[in-house]
Design an enzyme around this catalytic site. Sequence first.
Site, PDB file in Angstrom:
ATOM      1  CE  LYS A 160      -1.879   3.116   2.011  1.00  0.00           C
ATOM      2  NZ  LYS A 160      -1.765   4.565   1.634  1.00  0.00           N
TER       3      LYS A 160
ATOM      4  CD  GLU B   9      12.745   0.453   9.777  1.00  0.00           C
ATOM      5  OE1 GLU B   9      13.239   1.358  10.476  1.00  0.00           O
ATOM      6  OE2 GLU B   9      13.358  -0.588   9.474  1.00  0.00           O
TER       7      GLU B   9
ATOM      8  CD  GLU C 183       9.825  12.840  11.966  1.00  0.00           C
ATOM      9  OE1 GLU C 183       8.646  12.520  12.191  1.00  0.00           O
ATOM     10  OE2 GLU C 183      10.652  12.070  11.454  1.00  0.00           O
TER      11      GLU C 183
ATOM     12  CB  CYS D  37      12.693   8.526   8.786  1.00  0.00           C
ATOM     13  SG  CYS D  37      13.748   7.483   7.782  1.00  0.00           S
TER      14      CYS D  37
HETATM   15  P1  NAP Z   1       2.005   8.434   7.784  1.00  0.00           P
HETATM   16  O1  NAP Z   1       0.971   9.473   7.781  1.00  0.00           O
HETATM   17  O2  NAP Z   1       2.186   7.608   8.986  1.00  0.00           O
HETATM   18  O3  NAP Z   1       1.686   7.502   6.507  1.00  0.00           O
HETATM   19  C1  NAP Z   1       2.454   6.401   6.183  1.00  0.00           C
HETATM   20  C2  NAP Z   1       1.581   5.395   5.442  1.00  0.00           C
HETATM   21  O4  NAP Z   1       0.573   4.903   6.321  1.00  0.00           O
HETATM   22  C3  NAP Z   1       0.842   5.983   4.249  1.00  0.00           C
HETATM   23  O5  NAP Z   1       0.773   5.015   3.232  1.00  0.00           O
HETATM   24  C4  NAP Z   1      -0.510   6.264   4.836  1.00  0.00           C
HETATM   25  O6  NAP Z   1      -1.546   6.363   3.887  1.00  0.00           O
HETATM   26  C5  NAP Z   1      -0.699   5.066   5.726  1.00  0.00           C
HETATM   27  N1  NAP Z   1      -1.711   5.243   6.763  1.00  0.00           N
HETATM   28  C6  NAP Z   1      -2.193   6.398   7.294  1.00  0.00           C
HETATM   29  N2  NAP Z   1      -3.122   6.132   8.242  1.00  0.00           N
HETATM   30  C7  NAP Z   1      -3.234   4.783   8.310  1.00  0.00           C
HETATM   31  C8  NAP Z   1      -4.013   3.892   9.105  1.00  0.00           C
HETATM   32  N3  NAP Z   1      -4.865   4.333  10.030  1.00  0.00           N
HETATM   33  N4  NAP Z   1      -3.853   2.559   8.919  1.00  0.00           N
HETATM   34  C9  NAP Z   1      -2.988   2.083   8.003  1.00  0.00           C
HETATM   35  N5  NAP Z   1      -2.228   2.889   7.215  1.00  0.00           N
HETATM   36  C10 NAP Z   1      -2.341   4.211   7.377  1.00  0.00           C
HETATM   37  O7  NAP Z   1       3.441   9.008   7.481  1.00  0.00           O
HETATM   38  P2  NAP Z   1       3.837  10.100   6.396  1.00  0.00           P
HETATM   39  O8  NAP Z   1       3.370  11.410   6.851  1.00  0.00           O
HETATM   40  O9  NAP Z   1       3.448   9.643   5.053  1.00  0.00           O
HETATM   41  O10 NAP Z   1       5.427   9.996   6.459  1.00  0.00           O
HETATM   42  C11 NAP Z   1       6.153  10.757   7.328  1.00  0.00           C
HETATM   43  C12 NAP Z   1       6.562   9.982   8.549  1.00  0.00           C
HETATM   44  O11 NAP Z   1       7.198   8.767   8.190  1.00  0.00           O
HETATM   45  C13 NAP Z   1       7.581  10.725   9.361  1.00  0.00           C
HETATM   46  O12 NAP Z   1       7.278  10.626  10.724  1.00  0.00           O
HETATM   47  C14 NAP Z   1       8.875  10.006   9.064  1.00  0.00           C
HETATM   48  O13 NAP Z   1       9.852  10.140  10.031  1.00  0.00           O
HETATM   49  C15 NAP Z   1       8.418   8.629   8.892  1.00  0.00           C
HETATM   50  N6  NAP Z   1       9.380   7.838   8.096  1.00  0.00           N
HETATM   51  C16 NAP Z   1      10.146   6.914   8.728  1.00  0.00           C
HETATM   52  C17 NAP Z   1      11.084   6.188   8.029  1.00  0.00           C
HETATM   53  C18 NAP Z   1      11.950   5.164   8.726  1.00  0.00           C
HETATM   54  O14 NAP Z   1      12.530   4.363   8.045  1.00  0.00           O
HETATM   55  N7  NAP Z   1      12.056   5.142  10.038  1.00  0.00           N
HETATM   56  C19 NAP Z   1      11.250   6.401   6.666  1.00  0.00           C
HETATM   57  C20 NAP Z   1      10.453   7.352   6.045  1.00  0.00           C
HETATM   58  C21 NAP Z   1       9.507   8.067   6.784  1.00  0.00           C
HETATM   59  P3  NAP Z   1      -1.908   7.825   3.250  1.00  0.00           P
HETATM   60  O15 NAP Z   1      -1.040   7.922   2.065  1.00  0.00           O
HETATM   61  O16 NAP Z   1      -3.343   7.772   2.921  1.00  0.00           O
HETATM   62  O17 NAP Z   1      -1.612   8.847   4.279  1.00  0.00           O
END
Ligand code: NAP
Length: 482
Positions: free
Chosen positions: A177, A252, A384, A286
């Site tokens: 996804k 992650e 962050e 991240c």
């Molecule tokens: P996010 O809002 O958590 O979204 C990540 C993924 O989860 C997206 O595909 C999102 O879909 C989906 N999602 C959202 N709500 C969900 C739910 N209730 N159930 C299942 N899936 C759901 O994160 P983001 O804003 O896209 O990315 C930024 C964050 O990711 C930052 O905090 C960053 O640090 C972290 N990150 C961490 C790493 C690592 O390796 N540690 C790497 C990259 C990013 P949608 O597209 O519809 O929102």
Amino acid sequence: MTYDFARDGVFIAGRWRPSGSGDTLPIEDPSSGETLGELAAASAADVDEAVAAARAASEGDWGAMPAFERGRILSRIGQAVLAEMDALAALEATDVGKPLSQARNDVVALARYLEFYGGAADKLHGETIPFQAGYTVYTLREPHGVTGHIIPWNYPMQIIGRSVVAALATGNAAVLKPAEQASLTALSFARIAAEAGLPAGALNVVPGTGAVAGAILAAHPGVDHISFTGSTAVGQAIQAAAARNAVPVTLELGGKSPQLVFDDADLDKALPFLVNAGIQNAGQTCSAGSRILVQRGVYDQVVERMAARYGDLRAGPAMADLEVGPLISAKQRVMVESYLELGRRELTVAGEGKIAAEAPAGGHYVAPTLFADVRGDHALAQEEIFGPAQVVIPFDDDAQAVAIANGTPYGLVAGIWTADGGRQMRLAKRLRAGQVFINNYGAAGGVELPFGGVGRSGHGREKGFEALYAFTTLKTVAAHHG
Ligand code: NAP
Ligand code: MG
């Protein structure tokens, strides 16, 4: 651009088709704010079907395939990815707003994962265990079966590489996804993989919303392992959903990673890393090195030199390939701006870049900003920001540096800049992080290097051989033969 957006649909059991519900999502170019087309948004029934297709593949040809043949297919996909380098990089740059040369690095990284895990597929094995007389005991490393992968928008290709590719290498069948705002290279990857010979059902892609496709995948009783990369809040919800099926998760999550600069550091070497680790992908990383902790003896010099570099930074459209691109969305820009405004009110602005004259008015740009003389407990040093902004925090000695560095709920990555070998070793042990870099930051992305967090940065490891352990389960066989 070679990809036909109108062809986008869901990819299930090797076939493309529109979403079962007919729902779509807009495709936005963050560099201009323009809508480029539409994307299918998978329905609950689509996710069910994708999980069933993955189950059939894992119990069928794909699951039964000898490991070396799986590896050969992955290696071939790696070659195919490199052959489409220009198109994939342009697509990612357009979709994510990532400067073109950074998008090219992501294509190279995806190909490296395919090479690495393609080569590793037939090198993972169990052990024999000495036991009582009359027994032979050994372990088998077996795939979980169906793996679910929910990924964010910031590094789609790299995260597909470290997550989906490692799962495939160990014989799992995957359901991916991708993020709403960046699904195009995930869909392209499915096409490339199928053309290079990946059997139907081994990889299924269900673009769509987190609320529908993501939540249903995470809670699906037919999924045996969930790999999630994204925010801490959503990660917690994913873990709760997976708990209902008692399946393992890899999380992650976010970070607030420190770089520690000591008086004896080689500043000429450190300076480019200090800034780049904060502004890469417009700070939407991240593992961004967003907190710069500097010992008093070199503090003024480091702030001055970082500020000079910030003064040269320009944010502009992805295809102009400047140092910084736009943020992913208008919403993200509002969030980052609110941090920058708080910082301008309460902190010292030491350096500031510019939004380039050629940046379209509808794009989501912010000026890169460096804040100095920041306390470790300030909101900008704790939370962050996910934008091109860094804070510089002074410290006196090793103990204070470690206390500040470890003083957030996160623990993803840390960097140490010092010539003192003893200090390098001591601090590498004391810093709370999944990766520690000594006199570098990020090791150029190293696909071979296990990666993941502690605390609110998550748990479980991807990349390197560790991912192969995470995407398999261990079976112990005890044979009594007398
Ligand atoms: P996010 O809002 O958590 O979204 C990540 C993924 O989860 C997206 O595909 C999102 O879909 C989906 N999602 C959202 N709500 C969900 C739910 N209730 N159930 C299942 N899936 C759901 O994160 P983001 O804003 O896209 O990315 C930024 C964050 O990711 C930052 O905090 C960053 O640090 C972290 N990150 C961490 C790493 C690592 O390796 N540690 C790497 C990259 C990013 P949608 O597209 O519809 O929102
Ligand atoms: Mg987009």
